[in-house]
Motif scaffolding. Sequence first.
Motif, PDB file in Angstrom:
ATOM      1  N   ASP A   1      -4.047   3.807  -5.621  1.00  0.00           N
ATOM      2  CA  ASP A   1      -3.920   3.698  -4.175  1.00  0.00           C
ATOM      3  C   ASP A   1      -4.138   5.095  -3.602  1.00  0.00           C
ATOM      4  O   ASP A   1      -3.751   6.089  -4.219  1.00  0.00           O
ATOM      5  CB  ASP A   1      -2.526   3.200  -3.791  1.00  0.00           C
ATOM      6  CG  ASP A   1      -2.229   1.826  -4.370  1.00  0.00           C
ATOM      7  OD1 ASP A   1      -1.073   1.609  -4.784  1.00  0.00           O
ATOM      8  OD2 ASP A   1      -3.146   0.991  -4.397  1.00  0.00           O
TER       9      ASP A   1
ATOM     10  N   GLY B   1      -4.094   7.847  -0.148  1.00  0.00           N
ATOM     11  CA  GLY B   1      -3.493   8.096   1.149  1.00  0.00           C
ATOM     12  C   GLY B   1      -3.956   9.391   1.773  1.00  0.00           C
ATOM     13  O   GLY B   1      -4.495  10.267   1.089  1.00  0.00           O
TER      14      GLY B   1
ATOM     15  N   ALA C   1      -2.309   7.568   6.749  1.00  0.00           N
ATOM     16  CA  ALA C   1      -2.954   6.290   6.440  1.00  0.00           C
ATOM     17  C   ALA C   1      -3.044   6.123   4.935  1.00  0.00           C
ATOM     18  O   ALA C   1      -3.000   7.101   4.185  1.00  0.00           O
ATOM     19  CB  ALA C   1      -4.351   6.218   7.052  1.00  0.00           C
TER      20      ALA C   1
ATOM     21  N   ARG D   1      -4.981   0.458  -0.421  1.00  0.00           N
ATOM     22  CA  ARG D   1      -4.651  -0.002  -1.760  1.00  0.00           C
ATOM     23  C   ARG D   1      -5.849   0.139  -2.706  1.00  0.00           C
ATOM     24  O   ARG D   1      -6.990   0.215  -2.272  1.00  0.00           O
ATOM     25  CB  ARG D   1      -4.175  -1.447  -1.719  1.00  0.00           C
ATOM     26  CG  ARG D   1      -2.776  -1.618  -1.139  1.00  0.00           C
ATOM     27  CD  ARG D   1      -1.723  -1.069  -2.077  1.00  0.00           C
ATOM     28  NE  ARG D   1      -0.361  -1.286  -1.567  1.00  0.00           N
ATOM     29  CZ  ARG D   1       0.727  -0.850  -2.189  1.00  0.00           C
ATOM     30  NH1 ARG D   1       0.628  -0.192  -3.334  1.00  0.00           N
ATOM     31  NH2 ARG D   1       1.919  -1.082  -1.675  1.00  0.00           N
TER      32      ARG D   1
ATOM     33  N   SER E   1      -6.087  -3.781   1.498  1.00  0.00           N
ATOM     34  CA  SER E   1      -4.937  -3.570   2.365  1.00  0.00           C
ATOM     35  C   SER E   1      -4.879  -2.116   2.816  1.00  0.00           C
ATOM     36  O   SER E   1      -5.015  -1.205   1.999  1.00  0.00           O
ATOM     37  CB  SER E   1      -3.644  -3.935   1.621  1.00  0.00           C
ATOM     38  OG  SER E   1      -2.517  -3.674   2.423  1.00  0.00           O
ATOM     39  N   THR E   2      -4.699  -1.924   4.109  1.00  0.00           N
ATOM     40  CA  THR E   2      -4.570  -0.585   4.663  1.00  0.00           C
ATOM     41  C   THR E   2      -3.305  -0.501   5.506  1.00  0.00           C
ATOM     42  O   THR E   2      -2.780  -1.526   5.973  1.00  0.00           O
ATOM     43  CB  THR E   2      -5.777  -0.220   5.549  1.00  0.00           C
ATOM     44  OG1 THR E   2      -5.898  -1.186   6.602  1.00  0.00           O
ATOM     45  CG2 THR E   2      -7.065  -0.198   4.738  1.00  0.00           C
ATOM     46  N   SER E   3      -2.809   0.703   5.688  1.00  0.00           N
ATOM     47  CA  SER E   3      -1.649   0.913   6.543  1.00  0.00           C
ATOM     48  C   SER E   3      -1.822   2.240   7.278  1.00  0.00           C
ATOM     49  O   SER E   3      -2.501   3.147   6.784  1.00  0.00           O
ATOM     50  CB  SER E   3      -0.354   0.897   5.737  1.00  0.00           C
ATOM     51  OG  SER E   3      -0.393   1.860   4.705  1.00  0.00           O
ATOM     52  N   TYR E   4      -1.204   2.326   8.452  1.00  0.00           N
ATOM     53  CA  TYR E   4      -1.357   3.492   9.307  1.00  0.00           C
ATOM     54  C   TYR E   4      -0.024   3.881   9.948  1.00  0.00           C
ATOM     55  O   TYR E   4       0.826   3.025  10.226  1.00  0.00           O
ATOM     56  CB  TYR E   4      -2.364   3.197  10.432  1.00  0.00           C
ATOM     57  CG  TYR E   4      -3.758   2.883   9.949  1.00  0.00           C
ATOM     58  CD1 TYR E   4      -4.144   1.574   9.674  1.00  0.00           C
ATOM     59  CD2 TYR E   4      -4.681   3.898   9.757  1.00  0.00           C
ATOM     60  CE1 TYR E   4      -5.424   1.284   9.216  1.00  0.00           C
ATOM     61  CE2 TYR E   4      -5.964   3.613   9.291  1.00  0.00           C
ATOM     62  CZ  TYR E   4      -6.319   2.310   9.030  1.00  0.00           C
ATOM     63  OH  TYR E   4      -7.581   2.030   8.566  1.00  0.00           O
TER      64      TYR E   4
ATOM     65  N   ASP F   1       2.090   4.852  13.133  1.00  0.00           N
ATOM     66  CA  ASP F   1       1.984   4.345  14.507  1.00  0.00           C
ATOM     67  C   ASP F   1       1.210   5.305  15.397  1.00  0.00           C
ATOM     68  O   ASP F   1       0.500   4.879  16.319  1.00  0.00           O
ATOM     69  CB  ASP F   1       3.378   4.108  15.090  1.00  0.00           C
ATOM     70  CG  ASP F   1       4.064   2.898  14.482  1.00  0.00           C
ATOM     71  OD1 ASP F   1       5.301   2.805  14.611  1.00  0.00           O
ATOM     72  OD2 ASP F   1       3.378   2.058  13.871  1.00  0.00           O
TER      73      ASP F   1
ATOM     74  N   LYS G   1      -2.600   4.633  14.754  1.00  0.00           N
ATOM     75  CA  LYS G   1      -3.086   3.250  14.716  1.00  0.00           C
ATOM     76  C   LYS G   1      -4.032   2.982  15.872  1.00  0.00           C
ATOM     77  O   LYS G   1      -3.747   3.318  17.023  1.00  0.00           O
ATOM     78  CB  LYS G   1      -1.883   2.300  14.753  1.00  0.00           C
ATOM     79  CG  LYS G   1      -2.146   0.921  14.211  1.00  0.00           C
ATOM     80  CD  LYS G   1      -0.840   0.140  14.072  1.00  0.00           C
ATOM     81  CE  LYS G   1       0.043   0.741  12.998  1.00  0.00           C
ATOM     82  NZ  LYS G   1       1.288  -0.045  12.791  1.00  0.00           N
TER      83      LYS G   1
ATOM     84  N   GLN H   1       5.591   1.131  -1.798  1.00  0.00           N
ATOM     85  CA  GLN H   1       5.291   1.609  -0.452  1.00  0.00           C
ATOM     86  C   GLN H   1       4.402   2.846  -0.533  1.00  0.00           C
ATOM     87  O   GLN H   1       4.551   3.672  -1.437  1.00  0.00           O
ATOM     88  CB  GLN H   1       6.593   1.965   0.278  1.00  0.00           C
ATOM     89  CG  GLN H   1       7.508   0.781   0.495  1.00  0.00           C
ATOM     90  CD  GLN H   1       8.745   1.144   1.294  1.00  0.00           C
ATOM     91  OE1 GLN H   1       8.765   2.164   1.983  1.00  0.00           O
ATOM     92  NE2 GLN H   1       9.754   0.317   1.232  1.00  0.00           N
TER      93      GLN H   1
ATOM     94  N   SER I   1       3.821   5.006   2.208  1.00  0.00           N
ATOM     95  CA  SER I   1       4.112   6.039   3.196  1.00  0.00           C
ATOM     96  C   SER I   1       4.932   7.208   2.638  1.00  0.00           C
ATOM     97  O   SER I   1       4.775   8.332   3.106  1.00  0.00           O
ATOM     98  CB  SER I   1       4.804   5.423   4.422  1.00  0.00           C
ATOM     99  OG  SER I   1       5.985   4.758   4.045  1.00  0.00           O
TER     100      SER I   1
END
Length: 125
Positions: free
Chosen positions: A33, A35, A49, A52, A57-60, A62, A65, A105, A107
């Motif tokens: 993964d 980041g 950000a 995976r 799958s992505t995440s940011y 706030d 975003k 996780q 982050s």
Amino acid sequence: QVQLVESGGGLVQAGGSLRLSCAASGRTFRTYDMGWFRQAPGKEREFVAAIRWSGGSTSYADSVKGRFTISRDYAKNTVDLQMNSLKSEDTAVYYCAAAPGIAMQLSPLSSYNSWGQGTQVTVSS
């Protein structure tokens, strides 16, 4: 572990765009993964950000975003961060990081075991 080298940082005016790239060495890149984090002067390093190992799958954070997009290229072993509508508060050193594909996780900094040397992004207002 993998070796990571960031590029693409620089000086840009507020409202502008930059694209950061992270080149990873090692055949196991696709199992990690990935980041992006950043650290402004006098502040702690923070999550920006992540994506995976599957790319599905992505995440940011706030704060980015809707403005930043993370992507990865398995053929090139790279992870990019497209940054649009940049603000002065985006000014920081940006770091690429790799996490073994078992982290729950993405982050927390502690999920990552490989880090690049960082690239400076400066947004002028």
